[in-house]
Design a protein around this motif. Structure first.
Motif, PDB file in Angstrom:
ATOM      1  N   MET A 190       0.851  -1.189   0.000  1.00 22.49           N
ATOM      2  CA  MET A 190       0.000   0.000   0.000  1.00 22.49           C
ATOM      3  C   MET A 190       0.889   1.242   0.000  1.00 22.49           C
ATOM      4  SD  MET A 190      -3.228   0.796   2.518  1.00 22.49           S
ATOM      5  CE  MET A 190      -4.159  -0.559   1.777  1.00 22.49           C
ATOM      6  N   ARG A 191       0.375   2.324  -0.608  1.00 27.09           N
ATOM      7  CA  ARG A 191       1.122   3.571  -0.711  1.00 27.09           C
ATOM      8  C   ARG A 191       0.341   4.673  -0.014  1.00 27.09           C
ATOM      9  NH1 ARG A 191       4.573   3.176  -6.205  1.00 27.09           N
ATOM     10  NH2 ARG A 191       5.203   1.029  -5.810  1.00 27.09           N
ATOM     11  N   LEU A 192       0.990   5.254   0.992  1.00 26.03           N
ATOM     12  CA  LEU A 192       0.368   6.254   1.846  1.00 26.03           C
ATOM     13  C   LEU A 192       0.998   7.608   1.562  1.00 26.03           C
ATOM     14  CD1 LEU A 192      -1.562   6.726   4.330  1.00 26.03           C
ATOM     15  CD2 LEU A 192       0.447   6.318   5.763  1.00 26.03           C
ATOM     16  N   ALA A 193       0.164   8.607   1.276  1.00 22.99           N
ATOM     17  CA  ALA A 193       0.668   9.932   0.911  1.00 22.99           C
ATOM     18  C   ALA A 193       0.003  11.007   1.748  1.00 22.99           C
ATOM     19  CB  ALA A 193       0.415  10.202  -0.575  1.00 22.99           C
ATOM     20  N   THR A 194       0.713  12.130   1.869  1.00 19.13           N
ATOM     21  CA  THR A 194       0.143  13.348   2.443  1.00 19.13           C
ATOM     22  C   THR A 194       0.192  14.414   1.359  1.00 19.13           C
ATOM     23  OG1 THR A 194       0.851  12.762   4.682  1.00 19.13           O
ATOM     24  CG2 THR A 194       0.363  15.085   4.264  1.00 19.13           C
ATOM     25  N   TYR A 195      -0.871  15.212   1.223  1.00 23.18           N
ATOM     26  CA  TYR A 195      -0.972  16.125   0.088  1.00 23.18           C
ATOM     27  C   TYR A 195      -1.896  17.283   0.418  1.00 23.18           C
ATOM     28  CZ  TYR A 195      -4.824  12.800  -0.297  1.00 23.18           C
ATOM     29  OH  TYR A 195      -5.882  11.975   0.001  1.00 23.18           O
ATOM     30  N   ARG A 196      -1.728  18.347  -0.353  1.00 23.59           N
ATOM     31  CA  ARG A 196      -2.605  19.503  -0.247  1.00 23.59           C
ATOM     32  C   ARG A 196      -3.569  19.482  -1.432  1.00 23.59           C
ATOM     33  NH1 ARG A 196      -2.574  24.004   2.737  1.00 23.59           N
ATOM     34  NH2 ARG A 196      -0.477  23.559   3.534  1.00 23.59           N
ATOM     35  N   HIS A 197      -4.861  19.586  -1.127  1.00 26.18           N
ATOM     36  CA  HIS A 197      -5.882  19.569  -2.182  1.00 26.18           C
ATOM     37  C   HIS A 197      -7.014  20.505  -1.783  1.00 26.18           C
ATOM     38  CE1 HIS A 197      -9.459  17.689  -4.317  1.00 26.18           C
ATOM     39  NE2 HIS A 197      -8.641  18.039  -5.312  1.00 26.18           N
ATOM     40  N   GLU A 198      -7.297  21.448  -2.665  1.00 32.18           N
ATOM     41  CA  GLU A 198      -8.372  22.413  -2.430  1.00 32.18           C
ATOM     42  C   GLU A 198      -8.196  23.128  -1.092  1.00 32.18           C
ATOM     43  OE1 GLU A 198     -11.997  20.226  -2.938  1.00 32.18           O
ATOM     44  OE2 GLU A 198     -11.891  20.351  -5.136  1.00 32.18           O
ATOM     45  N   GLY A 199      -6.924  23.500  -0.798  1.00 28.34           N
ATOM     46  CA  GLY A 199      -6.634  24.286   0.388  1.00 28.34           C
ATOM     47  C   GLY A 199      -6.526  23.510   1.678  1.00 28.34           C
ATOM     48  N   ARG A 200      -6.684  22.199   1.616  1.00 29.18           N
ATOM     49  CA  ARG A 200      -6.617  21.375   2.828  1.00 29.18           C
ATOM     50  C   ARG A 200      -5.494  20.352   2.720  1.00 29.18           C
ATOM     51  NH1 ARG A 200     -11.612  18.101   3.202  1.00 29.18           N
ATOM     52  NH2 ARG A 200     -10.510  17.272   5.015  1.00 29.18           N
ATOM     53  N   VAL A 201      -4.857  20.070   3.858  1.00 28.62           N
ATOM     54  CA  VAL A 201      -3.868  19.005   3.918  1.00 28.62           C
ATOM     55  C   VAL A 201      -4.577  17.715   4.293  1.00 28.62           C
ATOM     56  CG1 VAL A 201      -1.803  18.140   5.085  1.00 28.62           C
ATOM     57  CG2 VAL A 201      -1.987  20.565   4.500  1.00 28.62           C
ATOM     58  N   ARG A 202      -4.346  16.697   3.500  1.00 28.23           N
ATOM     59  CA  ARG A 202      -5.028  15.416   3.712  1.00 28.23           C
ATOM     60  C   ARG A 202      -4.012  14.280   3.642  1.00 28.23           C
ATOM     61  NH1 ARG A 202     -10.369  16.103  -0.241  1.00 28.23           N
ATOM     62  NH2 ARG A 202     -10.654  18.332   0.086  1.00 28.23           N
ATOM     63  N   ALA A 203      -4.420  13.129   4.119  1.00 29.37           N
ATOM     64  CA  ALA A 203      -3.629  11.905   3.967  1.00 29.37           C
ATOM     65  C   ALA A 203      -4.508  10.874   3.286  1.00 29.37           C
ATOM     66  CB  ALA A 203      -3.156  11.389   5.322  1.00 29.37           C
ATOM     67  N   GLY A 204      -3.904  10.080   2.414  1.00 29.25           N
ATOM     68  CA  GLY A 204      -4.699   9.100   1.693  1.00 29.25           C
ATOM     69  C   GLY A 204      -3.854   7.999   1.109  1.00 29.25           C
ATOM     70  N   VAL A 205      -4.537   7.096   0.446  1.00 29.76           N
ATOM     71  CA  VAL A 205      -3.924   5.916  -0.168  1.00 29.76           C
ATOM     72  C   VAL A 205      -3.942   6.088  -1.678  1.00 29.76           C
ATOM     73  CG1 VAL A 205      -4.098   3.429  -0.458  1.00 29.76           C
ATOM     74  CG2 VAL A 205      -4.626   4.456   1.756  1.00 29.76           C
ATOM     75  N   LEU A 206      -2.820   5.772  -2.309  1.00 31.62           N
ATOM     76  CA  LEU A 206      -2.691   5.911  -3.755  1.00 31.62           C
ATOM     77  C   LEU A 206      -3.036   4.596  -4.452  1.00 31.62           C
ATOM     78  CD1 LEU A 206      -1.691   7.702  -6.158  1.00 31.62           C
ATOM     79  CD2 LEU A 206       0.542   6.586  -5.837  1.00 31.62           C
ATOM     80  N   VAL A 207      -3.960   4.671  -5.412  1.00 30.70           N
ATOM     81  CA  VAL A 207      -4.316   3.526  -6.252  1.00 30.70           C
ATOM     82  C   VAL A 207      -4.541   4.041  -7.663  1.00 30.70           C
ATOM     83  CG1 VAL A 207      -5.932   1.635  -6.659  1.00 30.70           C
ATOM     84  CG2 VAL A 207      -5.428   2.343  -4.315  1.00 30.70           C
ATOM     85  N   ASN A 208      -3.797   3.492  -8.621  1.00 30.32           N
ATOM     86  CA  ASN A 208      -3.972   3.847 -10.029  1.00 30.32           C
ATOM     87  C   ASN A 208      -3.963   5.367 -10.250  1.00 30.32           C
ATOM     88  OD1 ASN A 208      -4.231   1.101 -10.733  1.00 30.32           O
ATOM     89  ND2 ASN A 208      -6.434   1.144 -10.295  1.00 30.32           N
ATOM     90  N   ASP A 209      -2.962   6.025  -9.684  1.00 29.82           N
ATOM     91  CA  ASP A 209      -2.774   7.474  -9.847  1.00 29.82           C
ATOM     92  C   ASP A 209      -3.926   8.304  -9.297  1.00 29.82           C
ATOM     93  OD1 ASP A 209      -0.262   7.217 -11.047  1.00 29.82           O
ATOM     94  OD2 ASP A 209      -1.134   6.954 -13.038  1.00 29.82           O
ATOM     95  N   HIS A 210      -4.661   7.740  -8.345  1.00 36.44           N
ATOM     96  CA  HIS A 210      -5.720   8.472  -7.640  1.00 36.44           C
ATOM     97  C   HIS A 210      -5.546   8.261  -6.142  1.00 36.44           C
ATOM     98  CE1 HIS A 210      -7.494   8.533 -11.654  1.00 36.44           C
ATOM     99  NE2 HIS A 210      -8.334   9.460 -11.232  1.00 36.44           N
ATOM    100  N   LEU A 211      -5.876   9.291  -5.382  1.00 39.08           N
ATOM    101  CA  LEU A 211      -5.751   9.255  -3.934  1.00 39.08           C
ATOM    102  C   LEU A 211      -7.115   9.149  -3.281  1.00 39.08           C
ATOM    103  CD1 LEU A 211      -3.063  12.006  -3.903  1.00 39.08           C
ATOM    104  CD2 LEU A 211      -2.703   9.761  -2.850  1.00 39.08           C
ATOM    105  N   HIS A 212      -7.182   8.341  -2.229  1.00 41.75           N
ATOM    106  CA  HIS A 212      -8.421   8.159  -1.466  1.00 41.75           C
ATOM    107  C   HIS A 212      -8.159   8.607  -0.036  1.00 41.75           C
ATOM    108  CE1 HIS A 212     -10.280   5.516  -4.619  1.00 41.75           C
ATOM    109  NE2 HIS A 212      -8.996   5.327  -4.908  1.00 41.75           N
ATOM    110  N   ASP A 213      -8.865   9.633   0.419  1.00 43.16           N
ATOM    111  CA  ASP A 213      -8.636  10.197   1.743  1.00 43.16           C
ATOM    112  C   ASP A 213      -8.860   9.156   2.840  1.00 43.16           C
ATOM    113  OD1 ASP A 213      -8.205  12.569   0.491  1.00 43.16           O
ATOM    114  OD2 ASP A 213      -9.947  13.603   1.306  1.00 43.16           O
ATOM    115  N   LEU A 214      -7.979   9.184   3.854  1.00 48.23           N
ATOM    116  CA  LEU A 214      -8.192   8.343   5.024  1.00 48.23           C
ATOM    117  C   LEU A 214      -9.428   8.835   5.784  1.00 48.23           C
ATOM    118  CD1 LEU A 214      -4.570   7.899   6.458  1.00 48.23           C
ATOM    119  CD2 LEU A 214      -5.839   6.364   4.933  1.00 48.23           C
ATOM    120  N   PRO A 215     -10.177   7.929   6.404  1.00 52.32           N
ATOM    121  CA  PRO A 215     -11.393   8.343   7.114  1.00 52.32           C
ATOM    122  C   PRO A 215     -11.095   9.057   8.433  1.00 52.32           C
ATOM    123  CG  PRO A 215     -11.011   5.993   7.425  1.00 52.32           C
ATOM    124  CD  PRO A 215      -9.982   6.468   6.434  1.00 52.32           C
TER     125      PRO A 215
END
Length: 320
Positions: free
Chosen positions: A1-26
């Motif tokens: 699994m690939r875990l990333a932290t990123y800024r999106h739409e002004g917010r810092v989020r953490a999520g999982v990368l799958v097929n060049d898409h990120l899914h926010d952690l709950p």
């Protein structure tokens, strides 16, 4: 699994990368929160994110360092790198016998970490900017006085580390036999994400080394290439040494040290290769098999030089 932290739409989020898409952690989990859960629970949390959170294209985010680590230890585990840098600094050949006796590391600044594609400003007073191609292990379970076999099980994942170096600043301060300090205190790339240890398990050899290809390019030109398995010690040994009389805790980052065969410019300088220090506009790209790629562009310093710190005063003799 690939875990990333990123800024999106002004917010810092953490999520999982799958097929060049990120899914926010709950539940607003940060990457460090997830790492503190341990590998089994992290994988479960990530799968819940994949199955419930809407995907965000990787192209729409700014990648930040994968997590905010409590500490960053950086080792010097590649003999070939040490040989080249010793020649570059002192002109002498060989490696100090103390290097072979035990792993050596220094603590660097967690607040100076930057993301996989962030610009790197040349620090004030630096004319010899350099990169360092490394892989970092991230701790997932706390421990103290670990043996190497147990220590490897405390690693939750791996990421790329570029320990940017102001070689001229570093050379001055290390003549005081302490450091490096300001020569390393301006930027360290960490990224692009954390790859969980289970993904790379098949790359371990019989002695516990990770056999991963590492490359570094400057402006599209390949200048360094090595195998991570050329380290003098496997990561389990590095974690065990770090834990001697000291706790290693979830989120702690441990760098491998710089790869050999062109893992940094200073090594190449020591081997007589005519290659200039980095300048504004230069682009440095590092790729590690099984982990990913980071690319940073060097820029001029955006702020004016600060007033200089004056030299030390004459030694006082007052005892009153």
């Amino acid at each position: 699994m690939r875990l990333a932290t990123y800024r999106h739409e002004g917010r810092v989020r953490a999520g999982v990368l799958v097929n060049d898409h990120l899914h926010d952690l709950p539940n607003g989990y940060t990457a460090l929160d997830a790492v503190c859960l341990g590998l089994v629970e992290l994988l479960d949390l990530g799968n819940r994110a994949i199955n419930s959170a809407p995907p965000v294209p990787l192209t729409e985010v700014r990648l930040l360092p994968p997590l905010t680590p409590p500490t960053v230890r950086d080792f010097v585990a590649f003999e070939e790198h040490v040989e080249g840098v010793v020649r570059s600094v002192s002109g002498s050949a060989g490696v100090a016998p103390e290097w072979y006796e035990a792993p050596t590391f220094y603590f660097t600044n967690p607040s100076a970490l930057i993301g996989a594609h962030d610009p790197v400003e040349v620090p004030h007073g630096c004319e010899k900017l350099d990169f360092e191609l490394e892989v970092a292990a991230v701790i997932g379970r706390e421990g103290i006085d670990l043996d190497p076999v147990a220590a490897r099980k405390h690693i939750i994942g791996y990421t790329i580390l570029n320990d940017w170096s102001a070689r001229d600043l570093q050379a001055r301060e290390m003549r005081v036999n302490l450091g490096p300090a300001k020569g390393k205190d301006f930027a360290s790339t960490l990224g692009p994400w954390l790859v969980t240890a289970d993904e790379l398990e098949a790359h371990h050899d019989a002695d516990g080394f990770l056999r991963l290809r590492m490359t570094v390019e400057v402006n599209g030109r390949l200048v360094g290439e090595d195998l991570l398995s050329n380290m003098g010690w496997p990561f389990g040994d590095l974690v065990a040494y770090a834990s001697r009389g000291a706790w290693v805790r979830p989120g702690d980052v441990l760098g491998s040290g710089t790869a050999g065969n062109g893992g940094c410019l200073a090594e190449l300088w020591g081997r007589g290769v005519d290659i200039p220090p980095l300048r504004p506009g230069d682009q440095v790209t590092m790729t590690v098999e099984g982990i990913g790629t980071v690319t940073n562009t060097v820029t001029a310093r955006s702020s004016p030089p600060p007033p200089p710190v004056r030299p030390a005063r004459a030694r006082p003799r007052d005892r009153g």
